[in-house]
Motif scaffolding. Structure first.
Motif, mmCIF file in Angstrom:
data_model
loop_
_atom_site.group_PDB
_atom_site.id
_atom_site.type_symbol
_atom_site.label_atom_id
_atom_site.label_comp_id
_atom_site.label_asym_id
_atom_site.label_seq_id
_atom_site.Cartn_x
_atom_site.Cartn_y
_atom_site.Cartn_z
ATOM 1 N N GLN A 72 -35.322 29.743 96.954
ATOM 2 C CA GLN A 72 -34.672 31.160 97.176
ATOM 3 C C GLN A 72 -35.047 32.217 96.417
ATOM 4 O OE1 GLN A 72 -30.620 29.566 95.885
ATOM 5 N NE2 GLN A 72 -30.107 28.845 98.075
ATOM 6 N N VAL A 73 -35.719 31.950 95.004
ATOM 7 C CA VAL A 73 -36.167 32.994 94.126
ATOM 8 C C VAL A 73 -37.788 33.030 94.760
ATOM 9 C CG1 VAL A 73 -34.488 32.811 92.782
ATOM 10 C CG2 VAL A 73 -36.700 31.552 92.322
ATOM 11 N N ASN A 74 -38.231 34.415 94.288
ATOM 12 C CA ASN A 74 -39.519 34.555 94.690
ATOM 13 C C ASN A 74 -40.443 34.449 93.375
ATOM 14 O OD1 ASN A 74 -41.813 35.617 96.010
ATOM 15 N ND2 ASN A 74 -41.139 37.704 95.811
ATOM 16 N N SER A 75 -40.799 32.970 93.261
ATOM 17 C CA SER A 75 -41.542 32.538 91.985
ATOM 18 C C SER A 75 -43.001 32.281 92.284
ATOM 19 C CB SER A 75 -40.664 31.201 91.393
ATOM 20 O OG SER A 75 -40.744 30.249 92.457
ATOM 21 N N ALA A 76 -43.567 32.598 93.206
ATOM 22 C CA ALA A 76 -44.865 32.277 93.472
ATOM 23 C C ALA A 76 -45.896 32.810 92.696
ATOM 24 C CB ALA A 76 -44.990 32.701 95.144
ATOM 25 N N LYS A 77 -45.528 33.760 92.037
ATOM 26 C CA LYS A 77 -46.347 34.888 91.193
ATOM 27 C C LYS A 77 -46.086 34.557 89.751
ATOM 28 C CE LYS A 77 -46.986 38.575 94.183
ATOM 29 N NZ LYS A 77 -45.989 39.759 94.832
ATOM 30 N N HIS A 78 -45.468 33.347 89.396
ATOM 31 C CA HIS A 78 -45.074 32.779 88.078
ATOM 32 C C HIS A 78 -45.740 31.313 87.966
ATOM 33 C CE1 HIS A 78 -42.547 36.284 87.861
ATOM 34 N NE2 HIS A 78 -42.949 36.123 86.513
ATOM 35 N N VAL A 79 -46.203 30.727 86.801
ATOM 36 C CA VAL A 79 -46.370 29.538 86.672
ATOM 37 C C VAL A 79 -45.213 28.713 86.484
ATOM 38 C CG1 VAL A 79 -47.885 27.780 85.318
ATOM 39 C CG2 VAL A 79 -48.839 30.067 85.944
ATOM 40 N N ILE A 80 -44.650 27.823 87.112
ATOM 41 C CA ILE A 80 -43.350 27.204 87.128
ATOM 42 C C ILE A 80 -43.647 25.898 86.522
ATOM 43 C CG2 ILE A 80 -41.202 26.603 88.107
ATOM 44 C CD1 ILE A 80 -41.537 29.541 88.548
ATOM 45 N N GLN A 81 -42.902 25.423 85.634
ATOM 46 C CA GLN A 81 -43.050 23.926 85.057
ATOM 47 C C GLN A 81 -41.566 23.279 85.251
ATOM 48 O OE1 GLN A 81 -44.359 25.082 81.719
ATOM 49 N NE2 GLN A 81 -46.636 25.172 81.880
ATOM 50 N N LEU A 100 -28.437 28.186 87.901
ATOM 51 C CA LEU A 100 -29.846 28.265 87.792
ATOM 52 C C LEU A 100 -30.480 29.310 88.683
ATOM 53 C CD1 LEU A 100 -32.469 26.934 87.092
ATOM 54 C CD2 LEU A 100 -32.267 25.360 88.972
ATOM 55 N N ARG A 101 -29.875 29.688 89.702
ATOM 56 C CA ARG A 101 -30.325 30.733 90.728
ATOM 57 C C ARG A 101 -30.360 32.151 89.613
ATOM 58 N NH1 ARG A 101 -27.916 30.133 95.098
ATOM 59 N NH2 ARG A 101 -26.170 31.386 94.649
ATOM 60 N N ASN A 102 -29.184 32.317 89.065
ATOM 61 C CA ASN A 102 -29.177 33.616 88.204
ATOM 62 C C ASN A 102 -30.210 33.462 87.190
ATOM 63 O OD1 ASN A 102 -27.142 35.683 88.743
ATOM 64 N ND2 ASN A 102 -25.895 33.733 88.994
ATOM 65 N N LEU A 103 -30.217 32.492 86.389
ATOM 66 C CA LEU A 103 -31.319 32.304 85.481
ATOM 67 C C LEU A 103 -32.746 32.753 85.648
ATOM 68 C CD1 LEU A 103 -29.632 29.492 83.033
ATOM 69 C CD2 LEU A 103 -29.846 32.234 82.805
ATOM 70 N N MET A 104 -33.288 31.861 87.087
ATOM 71 C CA MET A 104 -34.563 31.994 87.820
ATOM 72 C C MET A 104 -34.606 33.433 88.303
ATOM 73 S SD MET A 104 -36.257 29.437 86.992
ATOM 74 C CE MET A 104 -37.505 29.943 88.363
ATOM 75 N N VAL A 108 -37.804 35.637 86.835
ATOM 76 C CA VAL A 108 -38.600 36.083 87.913
ATOM 77 C C VAL A 108 -38.732 37.816 87.769
ATOM 78 C CG1 VAL A 108 -39.212 36.478 90.131
ATOM 79 C CG2 VAL A 108 -38.785 34.269 89.379
ATOM 80 N N ARG A 109 -37.535 38.347 87.489
ATOM 81 C CA ARG A 109 -37.474 39.852 87.194
ATOM 82 C C ARG A 109 -38.051 40.339 86.239
ATOM 83 N NH1 ARG A 109 -31.445 40.714 88.206
ATOM 84 N NH2 ARG A 109 -31.706 40.289 90.555
ATOM 85 N N TYR A 110 -37.826 39.797 85.090
ATOM 86 C CA TYR A 110 -38.353 40.375 83.904
ATOM 87 C C TYR A 110 -39.689 39.688 83.208
ATOM 88 C CZ TYR A 110 -33.486 41.976 84.280
ATOM 89 O OH TYR A 110 -32.412 42.686 84.866
ATOM 90 N N VAL A 111 -39.817 38.620 83.786
ATOM 91 C CA VAL A 111 -41.154 38.252 83.115
ATOM 92 C C VAL A 111 -42.306 38.401 83.827
ATOM 93 C CG1 VAL A 111 -42.218 36.043 82.634
ATOM 94 C CG2 VAL A 111 -39.667 36.015 82.247
ATOM 95 N N PRO A 112 -43.483 38.871 83.208
ATOM 96 C CA PRO A 112 -44.702 39.602 83.948
ATOM 97 C C PRO A 112 -45.131 38.455 84.978
ATOM 98 C CG PRO A 112 -44.748 40.187 81.599
ATOM 99 C CD PRO A 112 -43.601 39.445 81.920
ATOM 100 N N GLU A 113 -45.754 38.847 85.993
ATOM 101 C CA GLU A 113 -46.526 37.850 87.001
ATOM 102 C C GLU A 113 -47.586 37.174 86.074
ATOM 103 O OE1 GLU A 113 -48.027 40.051 90.199
ATOM 104 O OE2 GLU A 113 -45.956 40.757 90.942
ATOM 105 N N GLY A 114 -47.600 35.797 86.392
ATOM 106 C CA GLY A 114 -48.734 35.019 85.903
ATOM 107 C C GLY A 114 -48.353 34.274 84.590
ATOM 108 N N VAL A 133 -33.832 26.825 80.640
ATOM 109 C CA VAL A 133 -34.799 27.814 81.377
ATOM 110 C C VAL A 133 -35.319 28.691 80.393
ATOM 111 C CG1 VAL A 133 -35.089 29.555 83.047
ATOM 112 C CG2 VAL A 133 -33.196 27.701 83.486
ATOM 113 N N LYS A 134 -36.734 28.220 80.323
ATOM 114 C CA LYS A 134 -37.517 29.109 79.272
ATOM 115 C C LYS A 134 -38.595 29.999 79.779
ATOM 116 C CE LYS A 134 -39.883 27.976 74.778
ATOM 117 N NZ LYS A 134 -40.424 26.953 74.302
ATOM 118 N N ASP A 135 -38.901 31.217 79.157
ATOM 119 C CA ASP A 135 -39.982 31.635 79.669
ATOM 120 C C ASP A 135 -40.684 32.426 78.476
ATOM 121 O OD1 ASP A 135 -38.998 34.772 79.056
ATOM 122 O OD2 ASP A 135 -37.551 34.220 80.327
ATOM 123 N N ASP A 136 -41.855 32.923 78.896
ATOM 124 C CA ASP A 136 -42.931 33.589 77.808
ATOM 125 C C ASP A 136 -42.743 35.022 78.184
ATOM 126 O OD1 ASP A 136 -44.498 33.166 79.972
ATOM 127 O OD2 ASP A 136 -46.199 32.086 78.526
ATOM 128 N N GLY A 137 -41.757 35.685 78.534
ATOM 129 C CA GLY A 137 -41.825 37.073 78.776
ATOM 130 C C GLY A 137 -41.470 37.871 77.746
#
Ligand code: ADP
Length: 203
Positions: A72-81, A100-104, A108-114, A133-137
């Protein structure tokens, strides 16, 4: 106000046979109608969960929930683990998916691509279950963290709006987890990513 303004101008223009700006105005109206729709849906959801609407607890397969949300979320431009300490838990499947959808969506919205976003389903030493749900944004400055889970609270209103945010997502996450008897925590430092921890009681 935006929708009204552009529609009124459009009505006046069309009455005079002027159509040059119509496509642009209709685009703006469409964009804002979609924002309004998101806002109304989020508010209805939040009010349902706050007013004590029953949860439908059943055995939920967390791998399926994760796969559904990732589609559902557009996560193709991030590295998902992804990682799973367990496969199933007792929860309201629709609500757990919403958490999970809201966190993802935020990640996806605030973390830069890649950059990296990880989704982990962990078992704690005391037997509790966590969705992390952890990011390096960009991370979230300490002064915003206490209020982040309030409805409509946004660190950067303009940035959130332009990404389609309503400011309700995290308050919905908090209420849903609390209704399951759990708690939400945030670990974040400006410039060093964010980690959202949803802790559910031991089954
Ligand atoms: P919004 O609809 O604005 O995304 P949320 O309640 O979901 O509303 O989030 C509130 C605010 O928290 C966002 O506007 C954003 O500033 C910040 N935020 C949420 N998730 C993240 C993240 N993963 N990284 C950085 N900032 C975040």
């Amino acid at each position: 106000t935006t929708i009204n303004g552009y529609l009124q101008t459009l009505v006046a223009d069309v009455a005079q046979g002027r159509y040059e700006q119509a496509p642009e105005f209709l685009q703006i109206v469409t964009h804002n109608v979609s924002r309004l729709k998101n806002l109304v849906e989020d508010l209805l959801d939040l009010s349902a969960i706050e007013s004590g609407k029953e949860l439908h607890i059943e055995t939920v397969n967390v791998r399926e929930v994760t796969e559904t949300v990732l589609k559902q979320v557009n996560s193709a431009k991030h590295v998902i683990q992804l990682s799973y300490d367990f496969d199933e838990m007792e929860a309201d499947p629709h609500r757990l998916e919403q958490v999970l959808r809201n966190l993802m969506e935020n990640a996806v919205r605030y973390v830069p691509e890649g950059r990296n976003i990880s989704v982990r389903w962990l078992k704690t030493a005391s037997g509790g279950l966590q969705l992390v749900v952890k990011d390096d944004g960009p991370g979230i400055a300490a002064e915003h963290q206490a209020r982040l889970f309030e409805r409509f609270y946004r660190v950067d209103e303009g940035r959130s709006r332009s990404h389609g945010g309503t400011g309700i997502g995290l308050s919905l996450v908090k209420h849903i987890v609390q209704r399951h008897g759990g708690e939400v925590h945030l670990r974040s430092e400006l410039g060093h990513g964010s980690e959202f921890i949803c802790e559910f009681p031991a089954p």
